[in-house]
Design an enzyme around this catalytic site. Structure first.
Site, short mmCIF file in Angstrom:
data_model
loop_
_atom_site.label_atom_id
_atom_site.label_comp_id
_atom_site.label_asym_id
_atom_site.label_seq_id
_atom_site.Cartn_x
_atom_site.Cartn_y
_atom_site.Cartn_z
N LYS A 19 0.92 -1.09 -0.03
CA LYS A 19 0.00 -0.04 0.02
C LYS A 19 1.06 1.13 -0.02
CE LYS A 19 -2.73 1.07 3.71
NZ LYS A 19 -2.68 2.35 4.16
N ARG A 120 -7.31 12.99 12.66
CA ARG A 120 -6.01 12.83 12.70
C ARG A 120 -5.28 14.18 12.64
NH1 ARG A 120 -4.58 7.52 9.28
NH2 ARG A 120 -2.65 7.82 10.43
N SER A 164 7.81 9.71 11.71
CA SER A 164 6.63 9.35 10.91
C SER A 164 7.27 9.54 9.52
CB SER A 164 5.67 10.38 11.18
OG SER A 164 4.74 10.52 10.21
N ASP A 312 2.85 -0.84 12.27
CA ASP A 312 1.29 -0.96 11.81
C ASP A 312 1.09 -2.58 12.13
OD1 ASP A 312 0.68 1.25 10.79
OD2 ASP A 312 1.29 0.83 8.49
N LYS A 339 -3.76 6.83 14.97
CA LYS A 339 -3.67 6.01 13.74
C LYS A 339 -5.29 6.20 13.29
CE LYS A 339 0.66 5.00 13.26
NZ LYS A 339 1.37 5.55 12.04
N ARG A 343 -5.55 2.99 18.44
CA ARG A 343 -5.16 1.54 18.35
C ARG A 343 -4.65 0.97 19.76
NH1 ARG A 343 -2.57 0.98 12.04
NH2 ARG A 343 -4.32 1.11 11.38
N ARG A 386 -6.88 -2.48 10.52
CA ARG A 386 -5.92 -3.17 11.06
C ARG A 386 -6.54 -3.90 12.42
NH1 ARG A 386 -2.47 -3.44 7.10
NH2 ARG A 386 -1.58 -1.52 6.33
C1 S3P Z 1 2.96 4.93 6.35
C2 S3P Z 1 3.71 5.31 7.28
C3 S3P Z 1 3.20 4.98 8.79
C4 S3P Z 1 2.33 3.87 8.56
C5 S3P Z 1 1.21 3.96 7.89
C6 S3P Z 1 1.74 4.09 6.32
C7 S3P Z 1 3.68 5.59 4.92
O1 S3P Z 1 2.41 6.11 9.30
O2 S3P Z 1 1.47 3.72 10.18
O3 S3P Z 1 0.40 3.08 7.55
O4 S3P Z 1 3.05 4.97 3.87
O5 S3P Z 1 4.41 6.36 4.92
P1 S3P Z 1 3.34 7.45 9.92
O6 S3P Z 1 4.35 8.00 9.09
O7 S3P Z 1 2.27 8.38 10.52
O8 S3P Z 1 4.04 6.66 11.29
#
Ligand code: S3P
Length: 427
Positions: A19, A120, A164, A312, A339, A343, A386
């Site tokens: 994804k 969020r 992040s 995740d 999230k 969670r 999830r």
């Molecule tokens: C993601 C980064 C993560 C992850 C999300 C997908 C991405 O989030 O939890 O499912 O594709 O960069 P954060 O960057 O907020 O930790």
């Protein structure tokens, strides 16, 4: 949906494309010169939202097949404001990365999403994008996010306040249309799919252990992207195999980017039997086949710096802890509270209602494991894909089964989840 206990989970499968990489392939393909072909595209509600958003911004995207797209790039500054808000649905990755891209486009753009997305935090991207010269407004820190792009962005050095990948990526993508270099410093390494794909598209990327720098390119050229299987979609299957006696599951063609596979280290530490075969590379990403066999599990501890490597998958770690001898502790995972659902509470409530001895901490959980199957009960997905998958795995590993409330939400990342799971279950 009721998930009955499994006698074992056995077989060989592949999961849909990653994804995170699918979102990025569409976004960067759209900014490219000429056509980008995306093979192994992981089609889901989240990635469809990205396709729709880019179409709304004037990009031609051809659905060649369920798992293949052909994107006609409009160039680095070619996106067009349509007037109406761009709907990012449930996709945090989309709204945050797109805000970074739009910061350097000429126009005024409004980004919004569903109720979960609108809850969020968005100031985390707004703040660095303002520093680069864009005008960004949030609604009290949340979506709708209004971006007034600037053709005079300047590169910055930005130290992320939270680990992040989405915030890192938003800043780097804004840096594509900025003058001078853009550097992001990370408190702990997070997934680096953006950096790897930018490199593959011809951008100068300099990587150091705690930071990454990009130079603004003249153009992006991706050509073809082969998306590997999504480790986070395979994770519930692998966790189920570790939990249910007699199980033996192999997932083929799986993305094994080391910043995504923290769960494999944790499974090994907990005593599961893990093997990786056919290691190879595809478009800068590590790929391979992963086999997990059941074994009696032992408790473990997850530290803060490990969290981004399995962020995740942490709900699944809590479930593994329920059946592991000793006390499993997850620390430094406060990000889980922002999230698709909170969670930490969703996992605690769902697993407690299924007979587990789990308590929330501000930044994780403490789980007292018993080396027998969970009783079973009810897990409310709270609109979070999830958590629905967690409930399904808990059901398979339980004595009495689990009722998953809101099970359909798995379509956010993995529409075929229950069918694939079912193909592995022995009753
Ligand atoms: C993601 C980064 C993560 C992850 C999300 C997908 C991405 O989030 O939890 O499912 O594709 O960069 P954060 O960057 O907020 O930790």
């Amino acid at each position: 949906m009721r998930i009955e206990p499994a006698a074992a989970i056995v077989g060989h499968v592949a999961v849909p494309g990653d994804k995170s990489i699918s979102h990025r392939a569409v976004l960067l393909g759209a900014l490219g010169e000429g056509e980008t072909r995306v093979r192994g595209f992981g089609r889901s509600a989240d990635t469809e939202a990205t396709v729709r958003a880019m179409r709304a911004l004037g990009v031609d995207i051809d659905d060649v097949a369920d798992d293949e797209l052909l994107i006609a790039g409009v160039g680095l500054r070619g996106l067009q404001a349509t007037g109406g808000p761009v709907d990012c649905a449930n996709a945090g990755t989309l709204i945050r990365l797109l805000a970074g891209i739009l910061a350097g486009q000429d126009g005024r753009f409004e980004l919004t999403g569903d109720e979960s997305l609108r809850a969020r935090p968005m100031e985390r991207i707004a703040e660095p994008l303002r520093r680069m010269g864009a005008r960004v407004e949030t609604a009290d820190g949340h979506a709708p996010v209004v971006v007034e792009g600037s053709t005079a962005l300047h590169g910055i050095e930005y130290a992320l306040p939270v680990a992040s990948a989405q915030v890192k990526s938003a800043v780097l993508l804004a840096g594509l249309n900025a003058t001078g270099a853009t550097t992001v410093v990370e408190p702990a390494p997070t997934r680096d799919h953006t950096e790897l794909m930018l490199e593959a598209a011809g951008v100068r990327v300099r990587r150091r252990p705690a930071s990454v720098t990009i130079e603004p390119p003249a153009a992006l050229r991706l050509g073809e992207v082969d998306v590997p299987g999504d480790f986070s979609s395979a994770a519930p299957l692998l966790a189920a195999a570790a939990l249910v006696p007699g199980s033996d599951v192999t997932v083929h063609g799986l993305g094994l980017n080391p910043r995504r596979t923290g769960l494999l280290d944790v499974l090994e530490r907990m005593g599961a039997r893990v093997a990786v075969f056919n290691r190879r590379r595809s478009a800068g990403e590590a790929v391979g086949d992963v086999q997990v066999e059941h074994a009696q599990l032992v408790a473990t501890e997850i530290r803060a710096d490990e969290v981004p490597l399995l962020v995740d998958e942490l709900p699944l770690v809590a479930l593994l802890g329920c059946q592991a001898h000793g006390e499993t502790v997850v620390r430094g995972a406060a990000e889980l509270r922002v999230k698709e659902s909170d969670r930490i509470e969703a996992v605690t409530d769902g697993l407690q209602a299924s007979g587990a001895r789990i308590h929330s901490r501000e930044d994780g959980w403490t789980v007292t494991g018993v080396p027998t199957r969970l009783r079973g009960g009810r897990v409310d997905a709270r609109g979070d894909h999830r958590i629905a998958m967690l409930g399904a795995v808990a059901g398979l590993a339980s004595r009495e089964g689990v009722e998953v409330e809101g099970a359909g939400t798995v379509a956010v990342s993995f529409p075929g989840f229950y069918d694939l799971l079912d193909s592995l279950v022995r009753r």
